[in-house]
Design a protein around this motif. Structure first.
Motif, PDB file in Angstrom:
ATOM      1  N   ASN A 137     -14.796 -52.108 -12.130  1.00  0.00           N
ATOM      2  CA  ASN A 137     -14.182 -51.622 -13.366  1.00  0.00           C
ATOM      3  C   ASN A 137     -15.207 -51.427 -14.472  1.00  0.00           C
ATOM      4  OD1 ASN A 137     -11.421 -53.916 -12.801  1.00  0.00           O
ATOM      5  ND2 ASN A 137     -11.810 -51.910 -11.906  1.00  0.00           N
ATOM      6  N   ILE A 138     -16.161 -52.350 -14.535  1.00  0.00           N
ATOM      7  CA  ILE A 138     -17.225 -52.225 -15.536  1.00  0.00           C
ATOM      8  C   ILE A 138     -18.070 -50.987 -15.253  1.00  0.00           C
ATOM      9  CG2 ILE A 138     -19.338 -53.290 -16.416  1.00  0.00           C
ATOM     10  CD1 ILE A 138     -17.950 -56.007 -16.059  1.00  0.00           C
ATOM     11  N   GLY A 139     -18.316 -50.726 -13.973  1.00  0.00           N
ATOM     12  CA  GLY A 139     -19.025 -49.504 -13.611  1.00  0.00           C
ATOM     13  C   GLY A 139     -18.288 -48.264 -14.065  1.00  0.00           C
ATOM     14  N   PHE A 140     -16.979 -48.253 -13.839  1.00  0.00           N
ATOM     15  CA  PHE A 140     -16.148 -47.154 -14.334  1.00  0.00           C
ATOM     16  C   PHE A 140     -16.277 -47.029 -15.848  1.00  0.00           C
ATOM     17  CE2 PHE A 140     -13.464 -44.671 -11.692  1.00  0.00           C
ATOM     18  CZ  PHE A 140     -13.252 -45.347 -10.505  1.00  0.00           C
ATOM     19  N   ALA A 141     -16.206 -48.162 -16.535  1.00  0.00           N
ATOM     20  CA  ALA A 141     -16.180 -48.140 -17.997  1.00  0.00           C
ATOM     21  C   ALA A 141     -17.484 -47.629 -18.590  1.00  0.00           C
ATOM     22  CB  ALA A 141     -15.871 -49.543 -18.532  1.00  0.00           C
ATOM     23  N   THR A 142     -18.596 -47.974 -17.949  1.00  0.00           N
ATOM     24  CA  THR A 142     -19.880 -47.554 -18.497  1.00  0.00           C
ATOM     25  C   THR A 142     -20.255 -46.130 -18.116  1.00  0.00           C
ATOM     26  OG1 THR A 142     -21.021 -48.542 -16.596  1.00  0.00           O
ATOM     27  CG2 THR A 142     -20.791 -49.907 -18.571  1.00  0.00           C
ATOM     28  N   ALA A 143     -19.580 -45.574 -17.117  1.00  0.00           N
ATOM     29  CA  ALA A 143     -19.930 -44.223 -16.658  1.00  0.00           C
ATOM     30  C   ALA A 143     -19.860 -43.174 -17.764  1.00  0.00           C
ATOM     31  CB  ALA A 143     -19.047 -43.828 -15.480  1.00  0.00           C
ATOM     32  N   PRO A 144     -18.774 -43.104 -18.556  1.00  0.00           N
ATOM     33  CA  PRO A 144     -18.732 -42.080 -19.612  1.00  0.00           C
ATOM     34  C   PRO A 144     -19.858 -42.218 -20.623  1.00  0.00           C
ATOM     35  CG  PRO A 144     -16.558 -43.041 -19.286  1.00  0.00           C
ATOM     36  CD  PRO A 144     -17.528 -43.884 -18.531  1.00  0.00           C
ATOM     37  N   GLY A 240     -13.307 -37.412 -27.078  1.00  0.00           N
ATOM     38  CA  GLY A 240     -12.913 -37.407 -25.677  1.00  0.00           C
ATOM     39  C   GLY A 240     -13.637 -38.478 -24.880  1.00  0.00           C
ATOM     40  N   THR A 241     -14.936 -38.641 -25.122  1.00  0.00           N
ATOM     41  CA  THR A 241     -15.702 -39.667 -24.419  1.00  0.00           C
ATOM     42  C   THR A 241     -15.178 -41.057 -24.762  1.00  0.00           C
ATOM     43  OG1 THR A 241     -17.685 -38.284 -24.376  1.00  0.00           O
ATOM     44  CG2 THR A 241     -17.998 -40.659 -24.103  1.00  0.00           C
ATOM     45  N   ALA A 242     -14.806 -41.268 -26.022  1.00  0.00           N
ATOM     46  CA  ALA A 242     -14.267 -42.567 -26.437  1.00  0.00           C
ATOM     47  C   ALA A 242     -12.958 -42.873 -25.708  1.00  0.00           C
ATOM     48  CB  ALA A 242     -14.040 -42.578 -27.951  1.00  0.00           C
ATOM     49  N   ALA A 243     -12.118 -41.863 -25.527  1.00  0.00           N
ATOM     50  CA  ALA A 243     -10.853 -42.068 -24.823  1.00  0.00           C
ATOM     51  C   ALA A 243     -11.094 -42.444 -23.366  1.00  0.00           C
ATOM     52  CB  ALA A 243      -9.995 -40.812 -24.908  1.00  0.00           C
ATOM     53  N   LEU A 244     -12.057 -41.772 -22.721  1.00  0.00           N
ATOM     54  CA  LEU A 244     -12.365 -42.089 -21.334  1.00  0.00           C
ATOM     55  C   LEU A 244     -12.944 -43.495 -21.220  1.00  0.00           C
ATOM     56  CD1 LEU A 244     -12.259 -40.804 -18.532  1.00  0.00           C
ATOM     57  CD2 LEU A 244     -14.588 -39.966 -18.908  1.00  0.00           C
ATOM     58  N   PHE A 245     -13.760 -43.889 -22.200  1.00  0.00           N
ATOM     59  CA  PHE A 245     -14.313 -45.240 -22.213  1.00  0.00           C
ATOM     60  C   PHE A 245     -13.199 -46.276 -22.353  1.00  0.00           C
ATOM     61  CE2 PHE A 245     -16.064 -48.812 -24.765  1.00  0.00           C
ATOM     62  CZ  PHE A 245     -16.934 -49.326 -23.817  1.00  0.00           C
ATOM     63  N   VAL A 246     -12.233 -46.008 -23.238  1.00  0.00           N
ATOM     64  CA  VAL A 246     -11.097 -46.925 -23.416  1.00  0.00           C
ATOM     65  C   VAL A 246     -10.298 -47.030 -22.121  1.00  0.00           C
ATOM     66  CG1 VAL A 246      -8.880 -47.224 -24.604  1.00  0.00           C
ATOM     67  CG2 VAL A 246     -10.916 -46.606 -25.904  1.00  0.00           C
ATOM     68  N   LEU A 247     -10.095 -45.897 -21.446  1.00  0.00           N
ATOM     69  CA  LEU A 247      -9.349 -45.901 -20.184  1.00  0.00           C
ATOM     70  C   LEU A 247     -10.035 -46.797 -19.162  1.00  0.00           C
ATOM     71  CD1 LEU A 247      -6.986 -44.621 -18.525  1.00  0.00           C
ATOM     72  CD2 LEU A 247      -8.647 -42.897 -17.773  1.00  0.00           C
ATOM     73  N   TYR A 248     -11.339 -46.717 -19.066  1.00  0.00           N
ATOM     74  CA  TYR A 248     -12.062 -47.505 -18.082  1.00  0.00           C
ATOM     75  C   TYR A 248     -12.249 -48.960 -18.524  1.00  0.00           C
ATOM     76  CZ  TYR A 248     -13.318 -43.078 -15.809  1.00  0.00           C
ATOM     77  OH  TYR A 248     -13.285 -41.876 -15.168  1.00  0.00           O
ATOM     78  N   LEU A 249     -12.516 -49.177 -19.812  1.00  0.00           N
ATOM     79  CA  LEU A 249     -12.717 -50.542 -20.297  1.00  0.00           C
ATOM     80  C   LEU A 249     -11.431 -51.350 -20.220  1.00  0.00           C
ATOM     81  CD1 LEU A 249     -14.691 -52.564 -21.544  1.00  0.00           C
ATOM     82  CD2 LEU A 249     -13.943 -51.784 -23.802  1.00  0.00           C
ATOM     83  N   GLY A 250     -10.299 -50.708 -20.523  1.00  0.00           N
ATOM     84  CA  GLY A 250      -9.014 -51.392 -20.393  1.00  0.00           C
ATOM     85  C   GLY A 250      -8.780 -51.848 -18.966  1.00  0.00           C
ATOM     86  N   GLY A 251      -9.343 -51.108 -18.010  1.00  0.00           N
ATOM     87  CA  GLY A 251      -9.233 -51.521 -16.619  1.00  0.00           C
ATOM     88  C   GLY A 251      -9.954 -52.826 -16.358  1.00  0.00           C
TER      89      GLY A 251
END
Length: 411
Positions: A137-144, A240-251
């Motif tokens: 999940n952290i990997g997902f969150a840092t990707a954007p 848009g990047t912030a929204a994707l980061f929130v989506l992944y960080l919330g995970g």
């Protein structure tokens, strides 16, 4: 050497590998802006990363049920990173599809064996598996953030720099495998094809169907949430990047919460409530305008990820004789298969609007809840008080008396 060290190393390597699952969606806005791709063409790239991964993931799971293949972990990390790193090189759409497909194969090869090794290191604990899942999940969150930093600075031509996490992940895998081979680090819950227990395929298939529903929602939002938030908030690329980061960080937050909740309530109960609450959260993403949209993105992410690690341990406990297959499906296949639906979402968005195209996602967590409604809690694996199985890298993971382990080590 403590078994926590291999698990920590595997979790960190999981983060490095899953950067490449998150990177493909994070690259979509840049492909749209720099190469003028349509929504359908951009979503085709997400499909390319997902389709081959979805097809080959069960194969890798079945293989790791028969043979331990620890070498897959560092190799698959490098392959997954190389594909994404090459995606921005040149202007050929066909080449871009090909290299992201190769990346998807690398990610597919990693997850079944990594899930097996994490189970060995964690003694089969679903709470410990939650920490392994958290790494992804952290990997997902840092990707954007990683993609935005590299591509916004140097354009798509700078994409080769994205190979760095893959190199780090391969090194972490190598160290983790060495730690698992050390005397005293093998643990008691390494249950493979020779494990005791009965495989409950009907329950596993219902669980997998629910995770597919969850996957379509998550991958669909991952592919388009950056573009959608820019439209709904009139913001720029950062919005848009912030929204994707929130989506992944919330995970990442949801995964930790899920593990905690599962210590107080049954896993099936936690998973059911998560799917039910996700219906309202996804509806908020689709229908609520303005900055409040970010709150519903976070709630959606948490709702979709609270059950994430629980899917893995439930699947392994439903199929105690095939934990490689179970891990490959619940941790990999049903995550990537959501990309198959992305072109349909993109085509509908081209014909109507992004909001209209995302609206059907509201119903999918409800469909998942219906599939889960009749599930029962499977038996939990028993953790032995002392190290029991031996891990012999050229062969498969097996259970053996502790005395046999010591004698084989010359002690």
């Amino acid at each position: 050497m403590s078994t926590n060290k291999p698990l920590t190393l595997l979790s960190l390597s999981h983060a490095c590998v899953d950067v490449y699952q998150g990177s493909v969606a994070a690259l979509v806005p840049f492909f749209v802006s720099e190469r003028a791709y349509s929504y359908a063409a951009a979503s085709g790239i997400v499909l390319a990363a997902s389709l081959l991964s979805s097809v080959v993931q069960p194969l890798f799971g079945a293989l790791t049920d028969k043979w331990a293949m620890p070498w897959l972990l560092p190799v698959s990390s490098l392959v997954g990173g190389a594909g994404v790193a090459l995606s921005g090189v040149g202007d050929s759409y066909a080449l871009t599809l090909a290299v992201v497909a190769v990346s998807g194969i690398g990610v597919a090869a990693y997850h079944p064996e990594a899930a097996r090794m994490a189970r060995v290191a964690s003694r089969g604990s679903h709470t410990a598996m939650g920490w392994f899942s958290l790494g992804g999940n952290i990997g997902f969150a840092t990707a954007p953030l990683l993609v935005a930093t590299v591509i916004a600075t140097g354009g798509l031509g700078a994409s080769p720099l994205l190979v760095v996490p893959a190199v780090a992940g391969a090194a972490l895998c190598a160290v983790a495998l060495r730690a698992l081979r050390a005397p005293g680090t093998a643990t008691a819950a390494a249950r493979g094809g020779d494990a005791d227990g009965h495989d409950d395929w009907p329950s596993f298939l219902r669980l997998s169907g629910a995770v597919v529903c969850r996957s379509i929602v998550f991958v669909g939002l991952s592919a388009f949430i950056a573009l959608y938030v820019r439209e709904r908030t009139s913001g720029g690329e950062f919005a848009g990047t912030a929204a994707l980061f929130v989506l992944y960080l919330g995970g990442a937050v949801g995964t930790v919460v899920g593990g905690r909740l599962a210590t107080r309530h049954s896993r099936v109960t936690v998973v059911k409530w998560s799917y039910a609450l996700s219906v309202l959260a996804v509806a908020g993403v689709v229908l609520v305008p303005g900055p409040l949209l970010y709150l519903f993105v976070a709630l959606t992410s948490a709702g979709l990820y609270v059950p994430f690690s629980l899917h893995v341990t439930l699947g392994q406990d439903y199929l105690p004789r095939r934990v490689g297959t179970a891990g490959g499906v619940t941790l990999g296949l049903t995550v990537s298969v959501g990309g198959v639906a992305s072109p349909a979402i993109g085509a509908l968005a081209d014909a109507t609007s992004l909001q209209t195209a995302l609206a059907p996602l509201i119903a999918l967590p409800a469909a998942g809840w219906l599939l889960l409604r009749s599930l029962h809690e499977p038996a939990m694996p028993e953790a032995a008080p002392a190290p029991a199985p031996c891990y012999d890298p050229p062969t498969r993971v097996r259970s053996a008396p502790a005395d046999d382990c010591r004698s084989s080590e010359g002690g």
